[in-house]
Scaffold this active site. Structure first.
Site, short mmCIF file in Angstrom:
data_model
loop_
_atom_site.label_atom_id
_atom_site.label_comp_id
_atom_site.label_asym_id
_atom_site.label_seq_id
_atom_site.Cartn_x
_atom_site.Cartn_y
_atom_site.Cartn_z
N ASP A 1 61.39 84.51 -38.21
CA ASP A 1 60.89 83.28 -37.60
C ASP A 1 60.48 83.63 -36.18
O ASP A 1 61.09 84.50 -35.54
CB ASP A 1 61.98 82.20 -37.57
CG ASP A 1 62.31 81.65 -38.94
OD1 ASP A 1 61.42 81.64 -39.82
OD2 ASP A 1 63.45 81.20 -39.14
N ASP B 1 57.06 78.31 -43.28
CA ASP B 1 57.78 77.04 -43.11
C ASP B 1 56.81 75.88 -42.89
O ASP B 1 57.01 74.79 -43.41
CB ASP B 1 58.75 77.14 -41.93
CG ASP B 1 59.84 78.18 -42.13
OD1 ASP B 1 60.16 78.50 -43.29
OD2 ASP B 1 60.36 78.68 -41.12
#
Length: 181
Positions: free
Chosen positions: A121, A139
């Site tokens: 991330d 995401d």
């Protein structure tokens, strides 16, 4: 039935997965120190390298998180594949939303398999200490696709309720024969 939607579904799925893969590779290469933010647009958007061994928003279920979330992702992809198979030809919004969710799920699944530390991330949004959990392109695709899919399925459910509302039978008038006098 799948063939008519395939021209939208597969390119979107591949594009989302490829963009996710490339942006994660760039983040891992350029953001070499985990947790050290790099300013992009002031304080509200930064790139910060984070390895997430759990699921969305850092959800963990213990030491088996990685395996559990891999299995759950495969099950979800199977269910999404069934939804895709049941999609009417030409239903572009449903097809697009399924492709987004599948592409994002596949991108994070690849990371869970390949990355020993967890999913990469790097997108960090917020102000000061008030920050959204760090996320990635996969995401975003899953979130947008899931929202669109929920909207489409809700609309389909509303349509089926309208169609299935019973209409009252027309009133019949019975006339009994009378004797003429």
């Amino acid at each position: 039935m799948r063939r008519s939607n395939a021209g939208l579904f597969w390119p979107v799925l591949v594009l989302v997965t490829a963009i996710d893969f490339c942006t994660k590779a760039i983040a891992a290469n350029r953001l070499q120190f985990e947790g050290l933010p790099r300013t992009v647009f002031g304080d509200w958007m930064r790139f910060t390298l984070v390895h997430n061994p759990g699921a969305a928003f850092g959800l963990h279920v213990g030491v088996y998180s990685r395996g559990i979330f891999m299995v759950l992702t495969v099950v979800a992809l199977f269910i999404l594949g069934r939804l895709y198979s049941a999609t009417r030809p030409g239903d572009s919004i449903r097809t697009f939303s399924l492709a987004l969710v599948c592409g994002g799920a596949l991108g994070n699944l690849i990371d869970r398999i390949v990355q020993p530390l967890g999913v990469i991330d790097f997108i960090d949004i917020g102000m000061g200490d008030s920050r959204w959990p760090t996320f990635n392109v996969a995401d975003m695709a899953v979130s947008i696709g899931a929202f669109l899919l929920a909207w489409v399925l809700w609309g389909e459910d509303s349509e089926s309720e309208i169609v299935s509302v019973p209409t009252p039978a027309p009133a019949t008038v019975s006339v009994e024969p009378r004797e003429l006098s």
